[in-house]
Design a protein around this motif. Structure first.
Motif, PDB file in Angstrom:
ATOM      1  N   TYR A  47      14.128  62.648  25.218  1.00  0.00           N
ATOM      2  CA  TYR A  47      14.240  64.085  25.740  1.00  0.00           C
ATOM      3  C   TYR A  47      13.046  64.727  26.504  1.00  0.00           C
ATOM      4  O   TYR A  47      12.543  65.729  26.195  1.00  0.00           O
ATOM      5  N   GLN A 149      24.971  64.955  25.735  1.00  0.00           N
ATOM      6  CA  GLN A 149      24.627  64.285  24.451  1.00  0.00           C
ATOM      7  C   GLN A 149      25.166  65.059  23.410  1.00  0.00           C
ATOM      8  O   GLN A 149      25.579  66.242  23.328  1.00  0.00           O
ATOM      9  N   ALA A 151      27.077  66.300  19.905  1.00  0.00           N
ATOM     10  CA  ALA A 151      26.474  67.553  18.968  1.00  0.00           C
ATOM     11  C   ALA A 151      25.028  68.445  19.571  1.00  0.00           C
ATOM     12  O   ALA A 151      24.303  68.799  18.772  1.00  0.00           O
ATOM     13  N   THR A 152      25.220  68.458  20.776  1.00  0.00           N
ATOM     14  CA  THR A 152      24.219  69.586  21.357  1.00  0.00           C
ATOM     15  C   THR A 152      24.873  70.845  21.908  1.00  0.00           C
ATOM     16  O   THR A 152      25.897  70.889  21.800  1.00  0.00           O
TER      17      THR A 152
HETATM   18  N1  ARG Z   1      18.561  72.093  23.091  1.00  0.00           N
HETATM   19  C1  ARG Z   1      19.790  71.435  22.665  1.00  0.00           C
HETATM   20  C2  ARG Z   1      20.370  71.587  21.150  1.00  0.00           C
HETATM   21  O1  ARG Z   1      19.560  71.956  20.228  1.00  0.00           O
HETATM   22  C3  ARG Z   1      19.566  69.897  23.082  1.00  0.00           C
HETATM   23  C4  ARG Z   1      18.600  69.482  22.190  1.00  0.00           C
HETATM   24  C5  ARG Z   1      18.489  67.674  22.191  1.00  0.00           C
HETATM   25  N2  ARG Z   1      17.196  67.474  21.929  1.00  0.00           N
HETATM   26  C6  ARG Z   1      16.807  65.966  21.681  1.00  0.00           C
HETATM   27  N3  ARG Z   1      15.607  65.592  21.639  1.00  0.00           N
HETATM   28  N4  ARG Z   1      17.733  65.145  22.048  1.00  0.00           N
HETATM   29  O2  ARG Z   1      21.441  71.201  20.922  1.00  0.00           O
END
Ligand code: ARG
Length: 270
Positions: A47, A149, A151-152
């Motif tokens: 990320y 992605q 569960a985001t």
């Molecule tokens: N801010 C978003 C969430 O909390 C996405 C975070 C994804 N972070 C990562 N390192 N993949 O759902």
């Protein structure tokens, strides 16, 4: 002779004590509470620019920020790249002490975890190929395949638009895979945190992607470090974050990664 025996007994006892102290000081996981323990920080290093792998090392804004917080709080940490879903499992089982992953603080997560005070303002945005007819969140409803992605908050936001079990929502284990899907034409858009996709576009001009903003479809979000429920670390970490925001250290780290000054008035204290 008796005295000698006494002294050597004391020495042996002291030695055993020191050995056992060394043993426990290496324990990781589960025991938030300062002292000399090395705390386990878990992350999903896919990320950028928050956490990503550079020659096998986890680097990013979150890494510098969390290291500074730990230093300020007098805590030793070790960062482990475990992946997104496992990160939550580790905090559930208390086999890790801190989740560091651009994690949005929200009510649902707050039922299961604790968070530090907010440290970063974010919002979801849409990544699309140049020339796409997607110009807003609502446009995703026109039969578009959207990669997220799993569960985001990006997934959650897209579910809000397309419906929870809509098969047009393609879920991936990490955000890089979601972007790959867009590149290969398997999806029409990716929804993810603005900073991440904005940086992607900047670093990959040959992909010919653009970022679509829609503040009516996507809310403001704030990142926090995530802790197991009831963690004793919260007070110390909050205090350390406050200090870094007041003494200029946060601004220094922010400028290193984003080249501009942060607007600290936009980040609430709680
Ligand atoms: N801010 C978003 C969430 O909390 C996405 C975070 C994804 N972070 C990562 N390192 N993949 O759902």
């Amino acid at each position: 002779m008796k005295k000698f025996k006494f002294i050597s007994t004391v020495l042996v006892a002291a030695f055993v004590f020191i050995l056992s102290a060394c043993g426990t000081s290496k324990t990781t996981g589960g025991n938030g509470g300062g002292d000399e323990k090395t705390l386990k920080v878990v992350t999903d290093a896919a990320y950028a620019p928050f956490e990503y792998l550079d020659k096998g090392k986890v680097v990013g804004f979150d890494v510098d920020f969390t290291n500074a917080v730990a230093k300020e709080a007098g805590i030793k940490i070790k960062i482990e790249n475990v992946g997104w879903d496992p990160l939550f499992v580790e905090l559930d089982k208390k086999t890790a002490d801190i989740g560091m992953s651009a994690i949005t603080i929200n009510d649902e997560r707050k039922q299961t975890y604790d968070f530090t005070r907010p440290y970063f303002l974010s919002t979801n945005k849409i990544l699309v190929p140049k020339g796409s007819d997607i110009k807003s969140g609502a446009d995703l409803k026109n039969n578009k395949k959207v990669a997220v992605q799993n569960a985001t908050t990006g997934q959650e936001a897209v579910e809000g638009l397309l419906g929870k079990n809509n098969e047009k929502i393609k879920k991936f284990e990490n955000n890089n895979l979601a972007i790959q899907e867009l590149k290969s034409g398997g999806a029409d858009a990716v929804v993810a945190d603005n900073t991440v996709i904005e940086q992607y576009v900047k670093n990959n001009p040959n992909d010919n992607f653009v970022v679509i903003e829609d503040s009516t479809a996507f809310a403001q979000e704030f990142y926090g470090l995530m802790l197991p429920k009831g963690s004793k670390l919260k007070a110390d970490l909050d205090k350390a974050i406050n200090t870094l925001m007041e003494n200029g250290e946060y601004t220094k780290i922010y400028k290193k990664w984003f080249k501009v000054e942060p607007d600290l008035t936009k980040i609430p204290k709680e």
